[in-house]
Design a protein around this motif. Sequence first.
Motif, PDB file in Angstrom:
ATOM      1  N   GLY A   1       7.393 -64.557  48.620  1.00  0.00           N
ATOM      2  CA  GLY A   1       7.919 -65.725  47.891  1.00  0.00           C
ATOM      3  C   GLY A   1       8.918 -65.302  46.823  1.00  0.00           C
ATOM      4  N   LEU A   2       8.603 -64.202  46.135  1.00  0.00           N
ATOM      5  CA  LEU A   2       9.510 -63.696  45.097  1.00  0.00           C
ATOM      6  C   LEU A   2      10.854 -63.319  45.722  1.00  0.00           C
ATOM      7  CD1 LEU A   2      10.252 -62.297  42.320  1.00  0.00           C
ATOM      8  CD2 LEU A   2       9.118 -60.270  43.213  1.00  0.00           C
ATOM      9  N   LEU A   3      10.795 -62.611  46.851  1.00  0.00           N
ATOM     10  CA  LEU A   3      12.043 -62.178  47.498  1.00  0.00           C
ATOM     11  C   LEU A   3      12.849 -63.383  47.973  1.00  0.00           C
ATOM     12  CD1 LEU A   3      10.523 -59.194  49.524  1.00  0.00           C
ATOM     13  CD2 LEU A   3      11.976 -59.025  47.490  1.00  0.00           C
ATOM     14  N   SER A   4      12.146 -64.355  48.562  1.00  0.00           N
ATOM     15  CA  SER A   4      12.853 -65.549  49.054  1.00  0.00           C
ATOM     16  C   SER A   4      13.485 -66.308  47.894  1.00  0.00           C
ATOM     17  CB  SER A   4      11.880 -66.493  49.778  1.00  0.00           C
ATOM     18  OG  SER A   4      11.263 -65.824  50.835  1.00  0.00           O
ATOM     19  N   ARG A   5      12.736 -66.430  46.796  1.00  0.00           N
ATOM     20  CA  ARG A   5      13.258 -67.148  45.629  1.00  0.00           C
ATOM     21  C   ARG A   5      14.509 -66.466  45.096  1.00  0.00           C
ATOM     22  NH1 ARG A   5       9.963 -68.981  41.805  1.00  0.00           N
ATOM     23  NH2 ARG A   5       9.267 -70.222  43.543  1.00  0.00           N
ATOM     24  N   LEU A   6      14.438 -65.130  44.991  1.00  0.00           N
ATOM     25  CA  LEU A   6      15.596 -64.406  44.449  1.00  0.00           C
ATOM     26  C   LEU A   6      16.790 -64.527  45.382  1.00  0.00           C
ATOM     27  CD1 LEU A   6      13.940 -61.244  42.911  1.00  0.00           C
ATOM     28  CD2 LEU A   6      14.758 -63.313  41.785  1.00  0.00           C
ATOM     29  N   ALA A   7      16.519 -64.448  46.689  1.00  0.00           N
ATOM     30  CA  ALA A   7      17.624 -64.572  47.649  1.00  0.00           C
ATOM     31  C   ALA A   7      18.277 -65.944  47.512  1.00  0.00           C
ATOM     32  CB  ALA A   7      17.105 -64.357  49.063  1.00  0.00           C
ATOM     33  N   SER A   8      17.466 -66.963  47.251  1.00  0.00           N
ATOM     34  CA  SER A   8      18.033 -68.315  47.212  1.00  0.00           C
ATOM     35  C   SER A   8      18.906 -68.549  45.969  1.00  0.00           C
ATOM     36  CB  SER A   8      16.922 -69.369  47.296  1.00  0.00           C
ATOM     37  OG  SER A   8      16.241 -69.427  46.064  1.00  0.00           O
ATOM     38  N   VAL A   9      18.694 -67.756  44.917  1.00  0.00           N
ATOM     39  CA  VAL A   9      19.508 -67.982  43.709  1.00  0.00           C
ATOM     40  C   VAL A   9      20.545 -66.886  43.476  1.00  0.00           C
ATOM     41  CG1 VAL A   9      17.764 -69.372  42.484  1.00  0.00           C
ATOM     42  CG2 VAL A   9      17.797 -66.882  42.151  1.00  0.00           C
TER      43      VAL A   9
ATOM     44  N   GLU B   1      10.975 -51.031  52.857  1.00  0.00           N
ATOM     45  CA  GLU B   1      11.447 -51.325  54.216  1.00  0.00           C
ATOM     46  C   GLU B   1      11.038 -52.755  54.613  1.00  0.00           C
ATOM     47  OE1 GLU B   1      13.060 -49.081  56.414  1.00  0.00           O
ATOM     48  OE2 GLU B   1      13.176 -50.742  57.829  1.00  0.00           O
ATOM     49  N   GLN B   2       9.791 -53.102  54.282  1.00  0.00           N
ATOM     50  CA  GLN B   2       9.302 -54.428  54.678  1.00  0.00           C
ATOM     51  C   GLN B   2       9.949 -55.538  53.833  1.00  0.00           C
ATOM     52  OE1 GLN B   2       4.900 -54.246  55.787  1.00  0.00           O
ATOM     53  NE2 GLN B   2       5.280 -52.197  55.011  1.00  0.00           N
ATOM     54  N   ALA B   3      10.233 -55.206  52.583  1.00  0.00           N
ATOM     55  CA  ALA B   3      10.938 -56.172  51.737  1.00  0.00           C
ATOM     56  C   ALA B   3      12.350 -56.391  52.294  1.00  0.00           C
ATOM     57  CB  ALA B   3      11.001 -55.655  50.297  1.00  0.00           C
ATOM     58  N   SER B   4      12.990 -55.302  52.711  1.00  0.00           N
ATOM     59  CA  SER B   4      14.349 -55.413  53.272  1.00  0.00           C
ATOM     60  C   SER B   4      14.324 -56.264  54.530  1.00  0.00           C
ATOM     61  CB  SER B   4      14.900 -54.044  53.657  1.00  0.00           C
ATOM     62  OG  SER B   4      14.990 -53.251  52.532  1.00  0.00           O
ATOM     63  N   GLU B   5      13.320 -56.014  55.354  1.00  0.00           N
ATOM     64  CA  GLU B   5      13.223 -56.761  56.614  1.00  0.00           C
ATOM     65  C   GLU B   5      13.086 -58.255  56.329  1.00  0.00           C
ATOM     66  OE1 GLU B   5      10.655 -54.704  59.424  1.00  0.00           O
ATOM     67  OE2 GLU B   5      10.163 -56.704  60.207  1.00  0.00           O
ATOM     68  N   HIS B   6      12.267 -58.591  55.331  1.00  0.00           N
ATOM     69  CA  HIS B   6      12.087 -60.005  54.988  1.00  0.00           C
ATOM     70  C   HIS B   6      13.419 -60.601  54.501  1.00  0.00           C
ATOM     71  CE1 HIS B   6      10.098 -63.652  53.684  1.00  0.00           C
ATOM     72  NE2 HIS B   6      10.710 -63.533  52.528  1.00  0.00           N
ATOM     73  N   LEU B   7      14.095 -59.870  53.631  1.00  0.00           N
ATOM     74  CA  LEU B   7      15.367 -60.385  53.094  1.00  0.00           C
ATOM     75  C   LEU B   7      16.397 -60.566  54.214  1.00  0.00           C
ATOM     76  CD1 LEU B   7      15.549 -58.254  49.816  1.00  0.00           C
ATOM     77  CD2 LEU B   7      15.480 -60.761  49.936  1.00  0.00           C
ATOM     78  N   GLU B   8      16.412 -59.624  55.147  1.00  0.00           N
ATOM     79  CA  GLU B   8      17.428 -59.684  56.197  1.00  0.00           C
ATOM     80  C   GLU B   8      17.083 -60.710  57.272  1.00  0.00           C
ATOM     81  OE1 GLU B   8      20.077 -56.000  56.209  1.00  0.00           O
ATOM     82  OE2 GLU B   8      18.192 -55.294  57.043  1.00  0.00           O
ATOM     83  N   LYS B   9      15.804 -60.772  57.643  1.00  0.00           N
ATOM     84  CA  LYS B   9      15.439 -61.662  58.760  1.00  0.00           C
ATOM     85  C   LYS B   9      15.207 -63.099  58.328  1.00  0.00           C
ATOM     86  CE  LYS B   9      13.554 -58.564  62.177  1.00  0.00           C
ATOM     87  NZ  LYS B   9      12.358 -57.812  62.498  1.00  0.00           N
ATOM     88  N   HIS B  10      14.720 -63.277  57.105  1.00  0.00           N
ATOM     89  CA  HIS B  10      14.292 -64.630  56.732  1.00  0.00           C
ATOM     90  C   HIS B  10      15.053 -65.228  55.551  1.00  0.00           C
ATOM     91  CE1 HIS B  10      11.011 -64.110  59.517  1.00  0.00           C
ATOM     92  NE2 HIS B  10      10.745 -62.960  58.941  1.00  0.00           N
ATOM     93  N   CYS B  11      15.868 -64.430  54.872  1.00  0.00           N
ATOM     94  CA  CYS B  11      16.489 -64.961  53.651  1.00  0.00           C
ATOM     95  C   CYS B  11      18.006 -64.935  53.694  1.00  0.00           C
ATOM     96  CB  CYS B  11      16.023 -64.175  52.430  1.00  0.00           C
ATOM     97  SG  CYS B  11      14.255 -64.080  52.262  1.00  0.00           S
ATOM     98  N   GLY B  12      18.593 -64.591  54.837  1.00  0.00           N
ATOM     99  CA  GLY B  12      20.054 -64.623  54.947  1.00  0.00           C
ATOM    100  C   GLY B  12      20.745 -63.567  54.100  1.00  0.00           C
ATOM    101  N   MET B  13      20.043 -62.447  53.826  1.00  0.00           N
ATOM    102  CA  MET B  13      20.676 -61.376  53.061  1.00  0.00           C
ATOM    103  C   MET B  13      20.962 -60.197  53.998  1.00  0.00           C
ATOM    104  SD  MET B  13      20.708 -62.615  49.946  1.00  0.00           S
ATOM    105  CE  MET B  13      20.819 -61.486  48.564  1.00  0.00           C
TER     106      MET B  13
END
Length: 266
Positions: A173-181, A224-236
């Motif tokens: 959730g933290l990663l998604s929130r940061l990606a969104s802003v 690595e897993q944080a990167s994967e989340h940002l790349e696959k699910h957060c448009g980063m």
Amino acid sequence: MATCGAKSEVLDEKDDPGAAPYGNFINYYTFNPPENRLSLIPTTLIQDLGYGIDSSETILMLDVGCNSGDLTVALYRHLQPRVLSEDSTTPPDSDLQLLGFDLDETLILRAQQTNPFPQNISFIPLDITEDAASQTQLQDYLRQHGGFRFHLSLCLAVTMWVHLNHGDAALLGLLSRLASVSQHLLLEAQPWKCYRSAARRLRKLGRSDFDHFKELKIRGDVAEQASEHLEKHCGMALMQCFGSTSWDRRLLLFRRRETIDLHLSQ
Ligand SMILES: C[S@@+](CC[C@H](N)C(=O)[O-])C[C@H]1O[C@@H](n2cnc3c(N)ncnc32)[C@H](O)[C@@H]1O
């Protein structure tokens, strides 16, 4: 994903920071001085990302979990187009605005009291896991400064504390929130061995383990897993790795993938 070499982490007893359940160490910068990270981050980062070329543009930065603000202020100086000496309190020419926040109100008070650039750097108490409050406060700041997203957000040495205290969903959730802003995100995620040390330090003090430690499914290579989340699910997209700190932590720079990139990858 791009990776970078890692040095092994060996901490002496004198470096032991003691126990602070949220990483809210009162003397954090005596054992992890700002220079440890600054030496890896190019002073031209803002310009390299294509910002600050038009002098009328306000550049907005966010520092998540800024502790007492020492690294925030040092980074602010470091990223100025014109060098600002360590003791300079002259306001810089460029319009770089920075919001630092932390859940620890005492640390934030200290950051506010020692802030050399109150016109440009703001420090507020805020817990990023409180969804509604953090959403509102970040959006308010963006609105006040005429921005839609932060040009560059920093999330340095914070992920483990959110993860240990609130679990896997809160980390994602933290990663998604940061990606969104954020247009760009600089992330330093603590490696797994830090999780074990943090739990051990608390146990030594007679405190029970972090609530979620044993149930975490995200473990091992957390970065690595944080990167994967940002790349696959957060448009980063991962742009660059600035190397590893002496504590074996990679500094990873992500950028928001523009619509055109998203189309190309489909
Ligand atoms: C280890 S310190 C890192 C400080 C700074 N980011 C740096 O890298 O120098 C972690 C900081 O994150 C803050 N923190 C932990 N959980 C937080 C949360 N949910 N919301 C805001 N700050 C948090 C702690 O209070 C602490 O000051």
